[in-house]
Design a protein around this motif. Structure first.
Motif, PDB file in Angstrom:
ATOM      1  N   UNK A  24       1.181  -1.541  -0.352  1.00  0.00           N
ATOM      2  CA  UNK A  24      -0.727   0.198   0.300  1.00  0.00           C
ATOM      3  C   UNK A  24       1.317   1.467   0.102  1.00  0.00           C
ATOM      4  N   UNK A  25       2.475   1.121   1.092  1.00  0.00           N
ATOM      5  CA  UNK A  25       3.041   2.843   1.016  1.00  0.00           C
ATOM      6  C   UNK A  25       3.800   2.649  -0.133  1.00  0.00           C
ATOM      7  N   UNK A  26       4.476   0.950  -0.493  1.00  0.00           N
ATOM      8  CA  UNK A  26       5.551   1.068  -1.463  1.00  0.00           C
ATOM      9  C   UNK A  26       5.122   0.867  -2.917  1.00  0.00           C
ATOM     10  N   UNK A  27       4.148   0.242  -3.380  1.00  0.00           N
ATOM     11  CA  UNK A  27       3.582  -0.356  -3.976  1.00  0.00           C
ATOM     12  C   UNK A  27       4.718  -1.224  -4.422  1.00  0.00           C
ATOM     13  N   UNK A  28       4.891  -2.753  -4.201  1.00  0.00           N
ATOM     14  CA  UNK A  28       5.858  -3.521  -4.155  1.00  0.00           C
ATOM     15  C   UNK A  28       5.112  -4.273  -5.547  1.00  0.00           C
TER      16      UNK A  28
ATOM     17  N   UNK B 149      14.270 -13.602  -1.316  1.00  0.00           N
ATOM     18  CA  UNK B 149      15.672 -13.451  -1.486  1.00  0.00           C
ATOM     19  C   UNK B 149      16.975 -13.162  -0.879  1.00  0.00           C
ATOM     20  N   UNK B 150      16.945 -11.267  -0.679  1.00  0.00           N
ATOM     21  CA  UNK B 150      17.826 -11.325  -0.256  1.00  0.00           C
ATOM     22  C   UNK B 150      18.068 -11.630   0.994  1.00  0.00           C
ATOM     23  N   UNK B 151      16.488 -11.790   2.178  1.00  0.00           N
ATOM     24  CA  UNK B 151      16.750 -12.263   3.262  1.00  0.00           C
ATOM     25  C   UNK B 151      17.118 -13.412   3.533  1.00  0.00           C
ATOM     26  N   UNK B 152      17.014 -14.786   1.791  1.00  0.00           N
ATOM     27  CA  UNK B 152      17.570 -15.414   2.991  1.00  0.00           C
ATOM     28  C   UNK B 152      18.828 -15.497   2.023  1.00  0.00           C
ATOM     29  N   UNK B 153      19.324 -14.819   1.758  1.00  0.00           N
ATOM     30  CA  UNK B 153      20.919 -15.082   0.974  1.00  0.00           C
ATOM     31  C   UNK B 153      21.347 -14.180   2.366  1.00  0.00           C
TER      32      UNK B 153
ATOM     33  N   UNK C  74      15.078  -0.233  10.774  1.00  0.00           N
ATOM     34  CA  UNK C  74      15.770   0.440   9.058  1.00  0.00           C
ATOM     35  C   UNK C  74      13.733   0.592   8.349  1.00  0.00           C
ATOM     36  N   UNK C  75      13.136  -0.459   8.786  1.00  0.00           N
ATOM     37  CA  UNK C  75      11.431   0.058   7.307  1.00  0.00           C
ATOM     38  C   UNK C  75      10.818   1.425   8.720  1.00  0.00           C
TER      39      UNK C  75
ATOM     40  N   UNK D  92      12.725   0.496  -2.202  1.00  0.00           N
ATOM     41  CA  UNK D  92      12.870  -0.369  -2.219  1.00  0.00           C
ATOM     42  C   UNK D  92      14.175  -0.699  -1.795  1.00  0.00           C
ATOM     43  N   UNK D  93      15.494   0.513  -2.166  1.00  0.00           N
ATOM     44  CA  UNK D  93      16.405  -0.237  -1.973  1.00  0.00           C
ATOM     45  C   UNK D  93      16.437  -0.190  -0.865  1.00  0.00           C
ATOM     46  N   UNK D  94      16.291   0.602   0.153  1.00  0.00           N
ATOM     47  CA  UNK D  94      16.390   0.063   1.560  1.00  0.00           C
ATOM     48  C   UNK D  94      15.550  -0.793   2.501  1.00  0.00           C
ATOM     49  N   UNK D  95      13.921  -0.950   1.597  1.00  0.00           N
ATOM     50  CA  UNK D  95      13.763  -2.190   1.963  1.00  0.00           C
ATOM     51  C   UNK D  95      14.614  -4.006   1.516  1.00  0.00           C
TER      52      UNK D  95
END
Length: 414
Positions: A239-243, A253-257, A292-293, A308-311
């Motif tokens: 809703x806020x960032x329209x991901x 994937x970044x989370x898992x890496x 961070x969020x 999205x980079x900061x996400x």
């Protein structure tokens, strides 16, 4: 690895609800409530496991808790999606105690953390690849979730089939400890022992092991923050960032890496300190995830970069913390159980997961609905920080407390 491939797809469930099925934050809250609440069933399942071969439970619970995803082929609304997910959640809680019992039997404690970290790393690589590819597939056609989830169920079940074939070296399979038997039991007595006795035994585990109870109290605060975020974060991102699906897949994937990179270090340290000391540092790392969020849009404006980079960066921090958390979540019960069957300890742990799972998503939904995402992020931050402080206090006391605690065996009723 096989379960990781399947669960990488399943992990996108909140986004499927919001983007493919036009669901709401309420549907996401229901999804996030179902898993932890259903986890309470673990205490009833572990009661049946006591003294029995855990591999049979792995096979059948894996079939009912994973293969059932083939029903996604017929899903066409948020409600039907949630019904299938509910079936997955209902039959999944017994899998972790069953697998843990095999780990306890087959792997010696001095190397358990290291080997288990390798296991999680392999699963995380699979989840990372699966999440990324699934995000791309769903981004191309959102309705692809039906066959994608069905395929994930088949692949994930095949992983548990492999686990059910592992040879048990012995040690905790003691048929004389069975508390529940089908033969020569009246229905009334069987129902009593199936439901009331497991609840009583879970409370007995906490009562007879004060250090474990304090550890679980502190862990409860972390879990409450985690469950609040599980509702608020996907809604905030959509809703806020329209991901997009692709971006959500990359974030996963970044989370898992990050988890994979952090796991070797965590596996090394887990075998050298007690669970409270280990949790202390994990909870401190997790403080920076909601922080961070909260700062995502502000940092994007200040630096002229994409939000999205900061996400992605917040997801990396979350991945590091959850890498350590995945170790202690699964192995702490073995530490406190010592030479006894760890299944009752894990059952008590999972029971508390269900309690906070019934509270956390509801709290997150209410705060988000009436006050927005930022107060929810702030509450999660405070809970992580409080858990860090309490675990730091327990760390120095734990070895001494365990040494002096009386260790009565659980009095099972036959």
């Amino acid at each position: 690895m096989l379960d990781g491939l399947g669960m990488g797809v399943f992990g996108l469930g909140s986004y499927v609800l919001l983007k493919s099925l036009s669901g709401t934050s309420a549907h996401v809250a229901i999804l996030q409530v179902m898993g932890p609440v259903a986890a309470v069933l673990a205490i009833f399942i572990t009661e049946w496991m006591t003294g029995r071969d855990k591999r049979k439970f792995i096979l059948w619970l894996g079939f009912l808790g994973r293969f059932i995803l083939v029903l996604m082929l017929f899903v066409n609304s948020p409600i039907s999606f949630l019904i299938v997910c509910a079936l997955v959640f209902v039959f999944s809680p017994g899998l972790t105690p069953a697998v843990n019992a095999i780990l306890q039997t087959n792997i010696s404690r001095p190397i358990l953390g290291k080997l288990y970290s390798y296991n999680i790393a392999i699963a995380s690589i699979a989840v990372m690849l699966s999440t990324f590819v699934s995000g791309q597939i769903l981004n191309a056609q959102p309705s692809n979730f039906r066959w994608l989830f069905a395929m994930a169920g088949v692949i994930s079940f095949s992983g548990f089939y492999v686990l059910s074939r592992i040879h048990i070296r012995g040690g905790i399979l003691k048929p004389e400890e069975k508390t529940l038997r089908l033969r020569h039991q009246k229905l009334k007595e069987l129902l009593y022992k199936s439901f009331w006795v497991p609840l009583r035994h879970s409370m007995a585990v906490l009562r007879e092991n004060p250090s474990f109870a304090i550890f679980e109290r502190n862990f409860f605060l972390y879990g409450l923050a985690f469950m609040i975020l599980m509702v608020v974060v996907p809604v905030f991102l959509v809703e806020e960032l329209d991901i997009s699906y692709a971006q959500a897949g990359i974030a996963g994937s970044v989370f898992q890496l990050a988890t994979i990179i952090a796991l070797p270090a965590f596996g090394h340290f887990y075998d050298r300190i007690n669970p409270a000391g280990f949790c202390k540092w994990v909870f401190l790392i997790l403080v920076f995830y909601p922080l961070g969020l909260m700062l995502t849009i502000f940092l994007a404006k200040v630096t002229g970069t994409s939000a999205i980079f900061w996400v992605y960066l917040a997801s990396a921090i979350f991945g590091v913390g959850m890498g350590g958390l995945s170790l202690v979540w699964s192995l702490a019960s073995i530490y406190f159980a010592e030479s006894r069957d760890s299944a009752p300890f894990m059952g008590a742990h999972v029971t508390l997961v269900g309690v906070r799972g019934a509270i956390g998503p509801v709290v997150g939904f209410i705060i988000h609905k009436f006050f927005g995402p930022y107060p929810a992020f702030l509450l999660a931050l405070v809970l992580f920080l409080t858990a860090f402080i309490l675990m730091a206090k327990l760390e120095s006391k734990l070895p001494r407390a365990l040494a002096v605690e009386k260790r009565p065996s659980l009095a099972h009723s036959h």
